[in-house]
Design a protein around this motif. Structure first.
Motif: not given
Length: 455
Positions: A5-7, A214-215, A221-224, A226-231
């Motif tokens: 999301g930051g990206a 972002i969901v 909502k994407l959560s670190k 629960r979800d893979k969120v790191a670029l």
């Protein structure tokens, strides 16, 4: 790690800055020492560079560090106090709750007219206007209005005199000449408070733009947690930076036609923050993977060969470095490129070439080695023994003839051969792979499979 999301936010800011010949400002908000480490700052800069936002570009400015502007934050807080826009408060949370009878209601303004001066432990609160509303002009969301009566007199400096993030953020924006703030919608609730601070400091607020959340596939909502969120995790898995950039640009915005796969320069030219949607953006990993596959297939062969290099050596590869054969890899590469979705898949596709023995995949073995597979393998081996190993077509004909002899079509006939040689039921084109592996190693693996079947 750098959140996708930051990206996306960074890419949208970058596009606007470059379109307007402006500056993209990287500010490290480092006042929380527990969450501030040099390697994390390097990680942010490296992640931005991976998606094309480079320190060497004239549009890039920074990084600035919020902690280095602490004196200005204090000065601004005192400026508001001197102007009567802020006041000191010695109320505890328990006292406020006792007066309001609620843990949910905000501060009740008890100290507004008490005229307290600063002493250790007294917080400085902003005096929110009593009447009217704060209207936020948002480039994406229109003009959301927030009744001032619902905005408590919020703290701008703690009891030890240190300014809180809200005012630090506003002062930094002012000092750095920020004209547009493009960020996630979770920050919208803070925006009326920040806008009041901008106005109280005698400045025109920036243009605000709050991007949709972002969901995941469950519309959460994407959560670190629960979800893979790191670029970085996606890049480490073999998603190409260009594919990630293309996909992230389309999370909440589209170029206005049916063409989604585009180089970043085209997306940047077409991007308009006013056209970003307000509804949640679904982070569809299947779609991202399909995007990436298109980008992988579009690489020049030499770039593809080089891009796969990290996954052909430790810790990804299961073979010893001396067993890697560059010539064999380059021969396999054209066949692999058309089949990969992510680069990390290359290891499982080519490991048969560099391992001394094929992997032992019992599920593949059970699927391919049916009754009669030993007879089929014996016939195939005999045919391959006399085949022309300079032509994959000759190897195919050898296995096809073996299948016909045992009443099997090519698809069924080649399955035991593939598993015997590669260890897996799926992979690169079989006969081209056999040619590159070579006659001696291929026949030795078929012999090993026959021995296993006999056992």
């Amino acid at each position: 790690m750098f959140h996708v999301g930051g990206a996306r936010s960074a890419l949208y800011n970058w596009a606007v800055a470059r379109q307007s010949s402006g500056k993209f400002v990287l500010r490290i908000e480092d006042t929380d020492t527990a969450r501030n480490k040099p390697e994390w700052i390097d990680g942010i800069i490296n992640a931005l560079a991976a998606i094309g936002i480079s320190e060497t570009d004239p549009a890039f400015e920074g990084p600035y560090f919020q902690s280095q502007n602490a004196d200005r934050h204090r000065e601004a807080a005192q400026q508001l106090h001197a102007a009567g826009r802020a006041y000191y408060c010695d109320c505890t949370r328990e006292q406020v709750q006792e007066r309001t009878g609620s843990q949910q209601l905000g501060y009740d303004g008890f100290c507004r007219e008490r005229g307290l001066e600063y002493t250790e432990g007294r917080a400085l609160r902003f005096r929110t206007p009593d009447e009217g509303a704060t209207v936020v002009v948002d480039l994406i969301r229109g003009e959301p209005s927030f009744p001032n009566s619902a905005i408590e007199d919020f703290v701008i400096a703690r009891g030890d005199g240190s300014p809180v993030f809200l005012i630090a953020n506003v002062v930094d924006d002012l000092d750095e000449g920020i004209t547009q703030v493009i960020r996630g919608e979770e920050h919208l609730s803070n925006t009326p408070k920040q806008q009041l601070l901008w106005q109280a400091l005698g400045a025109e607020p920036p243009a605000w733009a709050h991007l949709p959340v972002i969901v995941n596939e469950k519309r959460q909502k994407l959560s670190k947690r629960r979800d893979k969120v790191a670029l970085e995790d996606y890049l480490a898995e073999g998603f190409l930076p260009a594919a990630m950039t293309n996909y992230l640009m389309l999370l909440g915005w589209g170029p206005g036609d049916d063409v989604e796969l585009r180089p970043y320069d085209e997306l940047e030219q077409r991007f308009r923050v006013e056209d970003v949607n307000t509804s949640p953006a679904f982070f569809d990993i299947k779609k991202l993977t399909a995007f990436n596959g298109e980008y992988v297939r579009g690489l020049p062969l030499g770039e593809f060969i080089e891009a796969c290099r990290p996954w052909l050596r430790a810790p990804y590869a299961g073979w010893a470095p001396e067993d890697f054969d560059q010539a064999a890899w380059e021969a396999l590469a054209p066949h692999a490129q058309t089949r990969l979705a992510v680069l990390s898949d290359i290891t499982a596709n080519v490991d048969f070439m560099f391992l001394k023995e094929p992997v032992e995949d019992e599920a593949s073995w059970a699927k391919a080695m049916k009754d009669g597979s030993d007879a089929l393998l014996k016939t195939a081996r005999a045919n391959l023994e006399s085949a022309d190993w300079t032509r994959p077509e000759s190897l195919k004909e050898a296995v096809l003839a073996a299948g016909e002899e045992h009443g099997l079509k090519l698809g069924k006939a080649q399955a035991p051969v593939r598993v015997a040689v590669t260890g897996r039921t799926v992979g690169l084109p079989l006969f081209e792979s056999l040619e590159i592996l070579g006659k001696e190693r291929t026949l030795a693996r078929i012999d090993a499979a026959l021995a296993k079947l006999a056992g």
